[in-house]
Scaffold this active site. Structure first.
Site, PDB file in Angstrom:
ATOM      1  N   GLU A  43       9.131   0.170  -1.231  1.00 18.61           N
ATOM      2  CA  GLU A  43       9.242   0.431  -2.659  1.00 18.61           C
ATOM      3  C   GLU A  43      10.517   1.252  -2.835  1.00 18.61           C
ATOM      4  O   GLU A  43      10.703   2.242  -2.123  1.00 18.61           O
ATOM      5  CB  GLU A  43       8.047   1.259  -3.169  1.00 18.61           C
ATOM      6  CG  GLU A  43       8.161   1.481  -4.681  1.00 18.61           C
ATOM      7  CD  GLU A  43       7.128   2.451  -5.260  1.00 18.61           C
ATOM      8  OE1 GLU A  43       6.495   3.190  -4.500  1.00 18.61           O
ATOM      9  OE2 GLU A  43       6.994   2.457  -6.505  1.00 18.61           O
ATOM     10  N   ARG A 269       0.147   4.216  11.080  1.00 20.43           N
ATOM     11  CA  ARG A 269       1.483   4.675  10.714  1.00 20.43           C
ATOM     12  C   ARG A 269       1.910   5.758  11.679  1.00 20.43           C
ATOM     13  O   ARG A 269       1.098   6.364  12.364  1.00 20.43           O
ATOM     14  CB  ARG A 269       1.486   5.166   9.273  1.00 20.43           C
ATOM     15  CG  ARG A 269       0.787   6.509   9.083  1.00 20.43           C
ATOM     16  CD  ARG A 269       0.625   6.881   7.611  1.00 20.43           C
ATOM     17  NE  ARG A 269       1.820   6.570   6.840  1.00 20.43           N
ATOM     18  CZ  ARG A 269       1.819   6.394   5.512  1.00 20.43           C
ATOM     19  NH1 ARG A 269       0.706   6.494   4.837  1.00 20.43           N
ATOM     20  NH2 ARG A 269       2.937   6.131   4.869  1.00 20.43           N
ATOM     21  N   LYS A 279       7.180  10.303   1.555  1.00 18.14           N
ATOM     22  CA  LYS A 279       8.293  10.295   0.610  1.00 18.14           C
ATOM     23  C   LYS A 279       8.138  11.406  -0.420  1.00 18.14           C
ATOM     24  O   LYS A 279       9.119  11.964  -0.881  1.00 18.14           O
ATOM     25  CB  LYS A 279       8.360   8.940  -0.102  1.00 18.14           C
ATOM     26  CG  LYS A 279       9.092   7.886   0.720  1.00 18.14           C
ATOM     27  CD  LYS A 279       9.488   6.715  -0.159  1.00 18.14           C
ATOM     28  CE  LYS A 279       8.905   5.424   0.365  1.00 18.14           C
ATOM     29  NZ  LYS A 279       9.199   4.283  -0.510  1.00 18.14           N
TER      30      LYS A 279
END
Length: 567
Positions: A43, A269, A279
RNA sequence: UGGGGCGUGGCCAAGUGGUUAAGGCGCUGGUUUUUGGUAUCGGUAUUCGGAGGUUCGAAUCCUCCCGCCCCAGCCA
C-alpha cells in the site's frame, strides 16, 4: 544492481524448502495451475522496510525459481492514506533490492470500474446490501468476539433500492460515512470478518491515480482477491494476520464471476530486535523528527539501509536464510542481519585508512619532508581490486585507542617502549608520550626501523604483536563521520509502554575530527569502503570532495573491545 | 462461553514413525593472519510446551492439558 552485488553470496545459501514452496511444487505437479504467478502488493502509504524485503524475496524468489513471474501491484484503495511520493519510493526500493517486475506493474485502482460492476453483481443477486448504519452502530450490531452480531435493519432492502442507493453513492449524493455497502454473509459467524463486512465506503477524497473520478472506494477485502483474479495470480502470499480473511477472500472468488480462482497462503511476518517494523511507528519517528526522514540510516527501511550502506545482496541473503514458516511470534536478532551485512561487505569493500580520533605521532628518525609512497592492497579478499599508494611521512596520526600509557600485557598496540607495525609502513617504536598541562597525551615521539619496510621482516627475526593504521598529517583530509548505534536501547522497544520512550538518545554520533586517506574525497555515494580496523563505511548523499561525509555502515567484529568490556 | 494460528537449544530453523535431533546466527576455546577483521578447526538440546496413550520403535500418530499470537476499521 552492480556487477559486484551479483556475487556468489546468495548461491552459497542452499535452495530453501518451506511449506509455501512445497504447496507451489505440488500445485504445479498436479496441474492445478499452469504456471506460477505471484505478486508483491504494497500500500503506498509509507516506505518499504526490512519486513517487506522478506515478502519481496519470497514472492519474486519463488517466481524465479519456478519459472513464473511476480507482479508489483499497488494496493491503492484508500486515498486518505496514500500518496504518489510513496509509489515512487517503493518502486525505487524494489528495484534497488534487485527485483524486476518487467511489464507487470499494476494498481488496484486500475480495476475500480470492474470492482464496482462486481459490487453491483452482488447487489443484484441479493448477496450484498446498502446499509445506513453509521460506524458506531455497525460496531454495536457486530457483536463481540464471543457474542454473535445482529442483522442490520437494512439488510433486507430490495434489489432495486440497493441498486439505486449504490448508484447514488457513486454519484456523490451522500456524505462520508452516510452509507456503506456490505456483503450479506453471516452476522453470527465466529469469524468476525464474515459478519457482513463492508465492501464499499464513501470517501470524498482525491486519489493519487484516479483523482476525483470516484467518491466511493472498495475496501481491501473486496479488492485484493478480485485483483489477484484479474491479474491471474495463482498464489497470493501474505502475512499471518490475514489468515482470518481467507474465508472472505474465498467467498468473493466463489460468489463473483471472476475468471480465475487464486488462493491465499499465509506466512509469518518478520520481526527484528532493537527496532520497530510497523509503518505506523516508523511514520511517527519521521513525523516527530526523531530521525531525519524515512531514509535516515538508523531506520530499518530499505532506503535507510541503502543510505547506511547495507548491500542489497546482504538483505536478500538474510531473508533467504530466515526461511518461511507460520511461527507467529518470532523475533530475529539484529545480529543475524549484521552477520550477512559484514559477510557481503568483507568480500567487496575497498580498504582505506582513516583515523577517527587522531593522536599525532612524530617519527624522529624520519627525514623532514621525505615522502615514501607505500604499496597498499585495496582488498585482501579480492586480488582483482588491485593496489594503491599511501604516503608515509615524518608526521602521522594514529587512533587514540591505539596508544595506552599503562598498557597491560595483552594490549598489542603502542605504548612507550613498545613496537608495532604501521600497516603498509614500518615497525615503529614509541619513545616518549608528550602531555599537555592537564596530563592528556597529545603527541607521541617515535622511531622507525628502516629494515622493516612493508613486505619485509627485520633481519634479527623479531616479531611484533600488533599492526595499526595511520594517515600522513600533510596528506590527510578532514571529514565528518557519522557513527550509528541502534535506534532503541532495548531489544523489544515498546514492550513496556510507548516505544518512543525506548529511543536511544545516542544513536547518532557525528565525528568531525576524522582524518582520511586522500583518495576518500572521490568516493562515490554508497560505495562500500572499509576503514581498516574500524568498520565498513560509505559516502553519504551529503558527501562532497570538499566536505567529505561518511556513514559507518557497521563496525568490524572487535574481540579486543569485547574482552575489554568483560574486564 | 467465539473464530483462526503457533509451540524443536539464547535467536532463527530443518525434521512428514527407525538420524548420534540438520544448518545458520550468537556465545565460547584453538590455529592462521601486516585488519584483535577474514578464513579455519572444535565446543555449545540425552531431548522436541506438559501429561498420558498407540507402537518393537514417537519431535513425528491419538487424547487431554498448558502457554503465546492474531481478529470486534467504513485500515491494509
Amino acid at each position: 544492481m552492480s556487477e559486484a552485488d551479483k556475487g556468489s553470496t546468495e548461491s552459497a545459501v542452499e535452495a530453501p524448502r518451506d511449506f509455501i514452496r512445497e504447496i507451489i511444487q505440488s500445485d504445479l505437479d498436479a496441474g492445478r495451475v499452469d504456471g506460477l504467478v505471484t505478486r508483491f502488493p504494497p500500500e503506498p502509504n509509507g516506505y518499504l522496510h526490512i519486513g517487506h524485503a522478506k515478502s519481496l524475496c519470497l514472492n519474486f524468489g519463488v517466481a524465479e525459481e519456478f519459472g513464473g513471474r511476480c507482479h508489483l501491484r499497488f494496493d491503492d484503495t484508500n486515498p486518505v492514506k496514500e500518496e504518489t511520493l510513496y509509489i515512487d519510493a517503493i518502486k525505487k526500493d524494489v528495484s534497488w533490492l534487485g527485483f524486476d517486475w518487467g511489464d507487470h506493474l499494476y494498481f488496484a485502482s486500475d480495476n475500480f470500474e470492474q470492482l464496482y460492476a462486481w459490487a453491483v453483481d452482488l447487489l443484484e443477486n441479493g448477496k450484498a446490501y446498502v446499509d445506513d448504519l453509521n460506524a458506531e452502530e455497525m460496531r454495536e450490531y457486530r457483536g463481540t468476539l464471543t457474542k454473535p452480531g445482529r442483522n442490520s435493519p437494512h439488510r433486507d432492502r430490495s434489489v432495486e433500492e440497493n441498486l439505486d442507493l449504490f448508484a447514488r453513492m457513486r454519484a456523490g449524493e451522500f456524505a462520508n460515512g452516510e452509507k456503506v455497502v456490505r456483503a450479506k454473509i453471516d452476522m453470527a459467524a465466529g469469524n468476525i470478518n464474515l459478519r457482513d463486512p463492508a465492501i464499499y465506503r464513501i470517501l470524498h477524497e482525491t486519489h493519487p491515480r484516479t483523482g476525483d473520478a470516484w467518491c466511493i472506494y472498495p475496501t481491501y477485502d473486496f479488492a485484493h482477491g478480485q485483483t489477484d483474479a484479474i491479474e491471474g495470480i495463482t498464489h497470493s502470499l501474505c502475512t499471518l494476520e490475514f489468515e482470518d480473511h481467507r474465508p472472505l477472500y474465498d467467498w468473493f472468488v466463489a460468489n463473483l464471476p471472476v475468471k480465475t480462482a487464486p488462493h491465499q497462503y499465509e506466512f509469518s511476518r518478520l520481526s527484528l530486535s532493537h527496532t520497530v517494523l510497523s509503518k505506523r511507528n516508523l511514520k511517527q519517528l519521521v513525523d516527530d523528527g526523531k530521525v531525519s526522514g524515512w531514509d535516515d540510516p538508523r531506520m530499518p527501511t530499505l532506503s535507510g539501509f541503502r543510505r547506511r550502506g547495507y548491500p542489497a545482496s546482504a538483505i536478500r541473503t538474510f531473508a533467504r536464510q530466515l526461511g518461511f514458516t507460520k511461527s507467529g511470534d518470532s523475533v530475529v536478532e539484529m545480529a543475524n542481519l549484521d552477520f550477512f551485512v559484514r559477510e557481503a561487505l568483507n568480500k567487496t569493500a575497498l580498504r582505506r585508512m582513516a583515523v577517527l580520533n587522531p593522536l599525532k605521532v612524530t617519527i624522529e628518525n624520519w627525514p623532514e619532508g621525505q615522502v615514501d609512497w607505500m604499496d597498499a592492497v585495496n582488498n585482501p579478499e579480492d586480488e582483482g581490486a588491485g593496489k594503491r599508494k599511501v604516503p608515509f611521512t615524518r608526521e602521522l596520526y594514529i587512533e587514540r585507542d591505539d596508544f595506552m600509557e599503562d598498557a597491560p600485557k595483552k594490549f598489542f598496540r603502542l605504548s612507550v617502549g613498545r613496537e608495532v607495525r604501521f600497516k603498509y609502513g614500518f615497525f615503529v617504536t614509541c619513545t616518549e608520550a608528550i602531555k599537555d598541562d592537564k596530563g592528556e597525551v597529545i603527541e607521541l615521539k617515535c622511531t622507525y626501523d628502516p629494515e622493516t619496510r612493508s613486505g619485509t621482516n627485520p633481519p634479527d627475526g623479531r616479531k611484533v604483536k600488533g599492526t595499526i593504521h595511520w594517515v600522513s598529517a600533510v596528506h590527510a583530509i578532514k571529514g565528518d563521520v557519522r557513527l550509528y548505534d541502534p535506534l532503541f536501547n532495548r531489544p523489544d522497544p515498546g514492550a513496556d509502554g510507548d516505544f518512543q520512550d525506548d529511543i536511544n538518545p545516542d544513536s547518532l554520533t557525528i565525528n568531525t575530527a576524522a582524518l582520511l586517506e586522500p583518495s576518500l574525497a572521490d568516493a562515490s555515494v554508497g560505495e562500500a569502503i572499509q576503514f581498516e580496523r574500524l568498520g565498513y563505511f560509505c559516502a553519504d548523499p551529503d558527501h562532497s570532495p570538499n566536505a567529505p561525509v561518511f556513514n559507518r555502515t557497521i563496525g568490524l567484529r572487535d574481540s579486543w573491545a569485547k574482552a575489554q568490556k568483560k574486564g
